[in-house]
Scaffold this active site. Structure first.
Site, mmCIF file in Angstrom:
data_model
loop_
_atom_site.group_PDB
_atom_site.id
_atom_site.type_symbol
_atom_site.label_atom_id
_atom_site.label_comp_id
_atom_site.label_asym_id
_atom_site.label_seq_id
_atom_site.Cartn_x
_atom_site.Cartn_y
_atom_site.Cartn_z
ATOM 1 N N GLY A 20 96.774 12.957 28.594
ATOM 2 C CA GLY A 20 95.945 14.114 27.515
ATOM 3 C C GLY A 20 94.636 13.091 26.888
ATOM 4 C CB CYS B 257 100.894 44.753 36.130
ATOM 5 S SG CYS B 257 99.748 44.754 38.025
ATOM 6 C CB CYS C 74 102.447 44.951 41.756
ATOM 7 S SG CYS C 74 102.377 43.538 39.541
ATOM 8 C CB CYS D 160 98.359 40.552 38.149
ATOM 9 S SG CYS D 160 99.858 41.200 38.405
ATOM 10 C CB CYS E 190 98.793 41.685 41.949
ATOM 11 S SG CYS E 190 98.915 42.930 41.610
#
Lengths: 302, 187
Positions: A31, A240, A243, A265, A271
């Protein structure tokens, strides 16, 4: 000059060593943003030069490489970077998440879970999560060293007082291993829960801002929140259109000039994989339409 | 110049360094796991693994401190030719090389500053054996726990106690490498 006249993976060896040392320190201090001497790349800053430099330092010729831009494999940025490494590092490339060894990404984490054999390289525009709250680098550096993150909580609190909820929807800050507050790059906050405890190594490169940081596998990365306003990963409340997936992050696409729209998507590989398995969304084209609309656009004059 | 000095580097520098770096990076990202690292044939007493780590990470921008038997003409000449790294005393070294018993007081090496914890030394420690047994490791990069044959535990506990400051260790033995960053808790 031909591509083969360049060094492997474009960068010279001394530059790669410098980047590699920064990556190791980044992994040792999860980090924390490690400064590095970012190079000019054959693309403008803002086009993923940080990610490209990290990828160049990490790739070896036996890797399979994938690039996504907002989840898509077929946008200009993704296609250019993929081709760049095909030419300069002779790596195989793929659009399949599961087949890739190294994945460079702009602003998404793939829907499909990553494995221990994979490395995810993020392109980062502004690595400093405190930058829009405190413009001076000398001050933000001090704030990180003192673990002084009150300002970030004030910002999230102001979101609540103005909007009734935390309105920050992307580049949502996380605290890494209870120490450093980190900008996960502008991924949607939908992706935040995947940052922590991921099996793959995550490397972040910011070219213009000259910073590299990292999350080793299985690292704690907690999205900042309040007890009475807990963090919530959000997405458009639709399946979606192509899909039918209800668990993936969606892009809103305007389809006509009368306000018509569809949600699809953002992860094109996810997808396509679902459609190949036979899942069909409400707005999926029929076979006949697919033949005309789903082919790749070309630049040929019609 | 002795011909041995000129040999033993990476045969294919860009590719070999890329392969070696991946081993070092995986090791640093997954403390306790042991990886193969090859490509270098340094002079005695250096192990091939230590040689590969040095060739991968050191150059004229990084200072190196040699301890114990590694501080010999053969190693100095080999490193000078292949990396160009300047040799310095313990206090300013970016990389420190040696056996555990030769490193001396760990407090003499730089641990970074609170604003720049990355400005700290990386210690490349030659161990007589390297196996996934012994001290228990937990922390970033480790799913539950890992084990590594560390020469002792107290020094690494003290080092971890300084987090985010501290030293990072790369352990080498034969042609294998493992690592212990400052973030790892040792018990």
């Amino acid at each position: 000059m031909s591509e083969s006249a360049y060094n492997f993976a474009y960068l010279d060896e001394q530059t790669k060593r410098m980047i590699r040392r920064a990556i190791l320190k980044g992994l040792a201090i999860p980090g924390y943003q490690v400064p590095f001497a970012s190079r000019e790349m054959p693309m403008p800053y803002g086009w993923g030069t940080g990610g490209v430099q990290v990828s160049a330092a990490v790739l070896h010729p036996e890797d399979t490489f994938k690039v996504i831009d907002q989840g898509a494999d077929d946008t200009t940025n993704a296609v250019s970077i993929r081709t760049f490494f095909e030419k300069t590092a002779q790596v195989k490339t793929t659009t399949r998440t599961s087949e890739a060894r190294v994945i460079q990404t702009r602003h998404r984490i793939p829907e499909e879970g990553l494995t221990e054999d994979q490395i995810l390289v993020y392109q980062v525009p502004i690595p400093e999560p405190l930058r829009f709250l405190e413009p001076r680098e000398s001050e933000t550096r001090k704030m990180h060293s003192l673990e002084e993150y009150g300002l970030m909580h004030v910002k999230l609190y102001e979101d609540i007082s103005r909007h009734g909820h935390i309105a920050t929807s992307y580049a949502y800050p996380v605290k890494v291993e209870d120490r450093y507050v980190m900008d996960p790059s502008p991924i949607p906050k939908f992706d935040n829960p995947k940052l922590g405890d991921m099996a793959a190594i995550q490397l972040f490169g910011a070219g213009r801002e000259q910073r590299i940081y990292a999350l080793p596998p299985y690292t704690k990365a907690v999205s900042l929140d309040f007890e009475d306003h807990p963090f919530e990963a959000s997405k458009a409340d639709h399946p979606c259109g192509l899909c039918g997936a209800e668990d993936s992050y969606l892009d809103e696409v305007i389809v006509d000039d009368e306000g018509g729209r569809m949600f699809v998507c953002s992860d094109t590989d996810y997808c396509e994989g679902r459609r190949a398995k036979g899942f069909v969304g409400a707005m999926a084209a029929t076979d006949q339409m697919a033949a005309t609309t789903m082919t790749k656009p070309t630049l040929e004059v019609l | 110049m002795d011909a041995d000095v000129l040999s033993g580097g990476f045969a294919n520098p860009a590719i070999d360094a890329a392969q070696a770096f991946r081993s070092v990076m995986e090791a640093m990202a997954r403390p306790g796991r042991i990886y193969d690292i090859m490509g270098a044939l340094p002079p005695a007493p250096l192990s091939p693994a230590a040689g590969a780590v040095l060739l991968t990470l050191c150059d004229p921008d990084t200072s190196v401190h040699l301890t114990g038997p590694t501080d010999c003409d053969a190693v100095r000449a080999w490193l000078a030719f292949h990396t160009g790294a300047p040799f310095v005393g313990p206090h300013h070294a970016d990389f420190v090389l040696g056996r555990w018993e030769d490193l001396g007081e760990l407090s003499q090496y730089q641990i970074g500053t609170s604003e720049y914890p990355d400005r700290s030394a990386t210690l490349i420690v030659e161990l007589p054996s390297l196996e996934a047994a012994g001290a228990t490791l937990t922390g970033p990069g480790i799913q539950t726990t890992a084990a590594l044959s560390l020469p002792e535990t107290a020094a690494f506990q003290t080092n971890h106690g300084q987090f985010p400051l501290g030293l990072d260790f790369i352990f080498t033995c034969g042609d294998q490498v493992a690592a212990l960053p400052r973030s790892t808790e040792v018990s």
